[in-house]
Design a protein around this motif. Structure first.
Motif, PDB file in Angstrom:
ATOM      1  N   ALA A 138      -0.108 -50.719 -11.097  1.00 30.09           N
ATOM      2  CA  ALA A 138       0.966 -51.802 -10.490  1.00 30.09           C
ATOM      3  C   ALA A 138       2.198 -51.067 -10.313  1.00 30.09           C
ATOM      4  CB  ALA A 138       0.939 -53.177 -11.273  1.00 30.09           C
ATOM      5  N   LEU A 139       2.726 -50.564 -11.261  1.00 36.30           N
ATOM      6  CA  LEU A 139       3.814 -49.670 -10.984  1.00 36.30           C
ATOM      7  C   LEU A 139       4.202 -48.861  -9.986  1.00 36.30           C
ATOM      8  CD1 LEU A 139       6.710 -49.242 -12.460  1.00 36.30           C
ATOM      9  CD2 LEU A 139       5.530 -47.466 -13.877  1.00 36.30           C
ATOM     10  N   LEU A 140       2.966 -47.976  -9.547  1.00 37.60           N
ATOM     11  CA  LEU A 140       3.079 -47.342  -8.444  1.00 37.60           C
ATOM     12  C   LEU A 140       3.217 -48.187  -7.258  1.00 37.60           C
ATOM     13  CD1 LEU A 140      -0.008 -44.831  -9.287  1.00 37.60           C
ATOM     14  CD2 LEU A 140       2.459 -44.456  -9.475  1.00 37.60           C
ATOM     15  N   ARG A 174      -8.731 -39.425 -12.717  1.00 36.43           N
ATOM     16  CA  ARG A 174      -8.231 -40.721 -12.080  1.00 36.43           C
ATOM     17  C   ARG A 174      -6.593 -40.743 -12.551  1.00 36.43           C
ATOM     18  NH1 ARG A 174      -9.487 -46.155 -10.198  1.00 36.43           N
ATOM     19  NH2 ARG A 174     -11.204 -44.909  -9.271  1.00 36.43           N
ATOM     20  N   VAL A 175      -6.261 -40.486 -13.936  1.00 34.88           N
ATOM     21  CA  VAL A 175      -4.995 -40.564 -14.469  1.00 34.88           C
ATOM     22  C   VAL A 175      -3.937 -39.464 -13.947  1.00 34.88           C
ATOM     23  CG1 VAL A 175      -3.600 -40.461 -16.733  1.00 34.88           C
ATOM     24  CG2 VAL A 175      -5.714 -41.942 -16.683  1.00 34.88           C
ATOM     25  N   ASP A 176      -4.395 -38.284 -13.834  1.00 32.05           N
ATOM     26  CA  ASP A 176      -3.928 -37.265 -13.159  1.00 32.05           C
ATOM     27  C   ASP A 176      -3.556 -37.600 -11.720  1.00 32.05           C
ATOM     28  OD1 ASP A 176      -3.672 -35.349 -15.199  1.00 32.05           O
ATOM     29  OD2 ASP A 176      -5.548 -34.082 -14.684  1.00 32.05           O
ATOM     30  N   ARG A 177      -4.396 -38.194 -10.932  1.00 27.28           N
ATOM     31  CA  ARG A 177      -4.014 -38.580  -9.610  1.00 27.28           C
ATOM     32  C   ARG A 177      -3.002 -39.798  -9.605  1.00 27.28           C
ATOM     33  NH1 ARG A 177      -9.982 -39.143  -7.136  1.00 27.28           N
ATOM     34  NH2 ARG A 177     -10.037 -40.250  -8.992  1.00 27.28           N
ATOM     35  N   MET A 178      -2.859 -40.717 -10.465  1.00 30.73           N
ATOM     36  CA  MET A 178      -1.869 -41.674 -10.675  1.00 30.73           C
ATOM     37  C   MET A 178      -0.447 -40.843 -11.100  1.00 30.73           C
ATOM     38  SD  MET A 178      -3.685 -45.095 -12.124  1.00 30.73           S
ATOM     39  CE  MET A 178      -4.068 -44.569 -13.783  1.00 30.73           C
ATOM     40  N   LEU A 179      -0.575 -40.195 -11.669  1.00 30.91           N
ATOM     41  CA  LEU A 179       0.458 -39.351 -12.215  1.00 30.91           C
ATOM     42  C   LEU A 179       1.356 -38.330 -11.196  1.00 30.91           C
ATOM     43  CD1 LEU A 179      -0.586 -38.132 -15.722  1.00 30.91           C
ATOM     44  CD2 LEU A 179       1.412 -39.915 -15.421  1.00 30.91           C
ATOM     45  N   ARG A 188       6.565 -39.966  -5.545  1.00 30.79           N
ATOM     46  CA  ARG A 188       7.319 -41.321  -5.443  1.00 30.79           C
ATOM     47  C   ARG A 188       8.638 -40.975  -5.823  1.00 30.79           C
ATOM     48  NH1 ARG A 188       2.738 -45.646  -5.358  1.00 30.79           N
ATOM     49  NH2 ARG A 188       2.052 -44.996  -3.466  1.00 30.79           N
ATOM     50  N   LEU A 189       8.711 -40.256  -7.102  1.00 28.96           N
ATOM     51  CA  LEU A 189      10.288 -39.997  -7.970  1.00 28.96           C
ATOM     52  C   LEU A 189      10.801 -38.928  -6.942  1.00 28.96           C
ATOM     53  CD1 LEU A 189       8.965 -39.965 -11.609  1.00 28.96           C
ATOM     54  CD2 LEU A 189      10.328 -41.430 -10.260  1.00 28.96           C
ATOM     55  N   GLU A 190      10.083 -37.870  -6.450  1.00 34.02           N
ATOM     56  CA  GLU A 190      10.644 -36.852  -5.489  1.00 34.02           C
ATOM     57  C   GLU A 190      11.258 -37.396  -4.302  1.00 34.02           C
ATOM     58  OE1 GLU A 190      11.761 -33.411  -4.289  1.00 34.02           O
ATOM     59  OE2 GLU A 190      10.807 -33.760  -6.037  1.00 34.02           O
TER      60      GLU A 190
END
Length: 178
Positions: free
Chosen positions: A28-30, A131-136, A142-144
């Motif tokens: 949700a944060l993404l 899956r977690v690596d893809r979210m990270l 997005r931070l970039e």
């Protein structure tokens, strides 16, 4: 004809991905990060005092508030598995980058994503780790993107004003002594 059936397990296909409370909140944060980027881009080159853009400014502030609440909820959530730890670390970094009022904080903290990449990755090849690596990775991208937004650029003065401040030509008037 025969039907081809793979009998060899491919890496990452063992088991299945089961979301945890932290991974659900991070997902949700993404989405909120994407909305934040869009809202900030919308208001970058407009006159914020113009009534025509009042809704845009209100929307950007509401999204910023939602982002802050989601990050806080995510950092307060309990880790239920090892793969939650890098998600929490990333959320804490996002909180530091977006929640600070100090100019230049975002630009100072942003390189940590690359310099400490190992802290923002999962070990192993399980479906959950992948899956977690893809979210990270999505969060890092997005931070970039956010690094180029005006709201996160360090405040700088124009060269003309900087020159005046550095010169001795600007001084406060002397008050008469009583």
């Amino acid at each position: 004809m025969a039907t081809l059936t793979a009998t060899t397990i491919t890496p990452g296909s063992e088991g299945r991905y089961v979301p945890s409370p932290i991974s659900i909140a991070f997902s949700a944060l993404l989405g909120t990060l994407a909305l934040h980027i869009e809202a900030e881009r919308d208001i970058e080159d407009v006159d914020i005092w113009d009534p025509a853009f009042a809704n845009w400014l209100r929307d950007a502030e509401e999204i910023q508030t939602r982002l802050s609440r989601q990050v806080l909820a995510l950092t307060d959530a309990e880790e239920t598995r090892d793969e939650d730890e890098p998600l929490r670390r990333m959320a804490m970094l996002i909180e530091g980058m977006t929640g600070s009022e100090e100019p230049g904080t975002y630009q100072r903290l942003h390189p940590m994503v690359v310099h400490y990449e190992h802290l923002f990755r999962c070990e192993g090849g399980s479906a959950t780790a992948l899956r977690v690596d893809r979210m990270l990775l999505t969060a890092a991208q997005r931070l970039e993107t956010m690094a180029s937004l005006d709201i996160y650029l360090p405040d700088t003065l124009s060269p003309a004003i900087t020159g005046l401040l550095e010169a001795d030509t600007v001084s406060a008037p002397k008050l008469p002594r009583a």
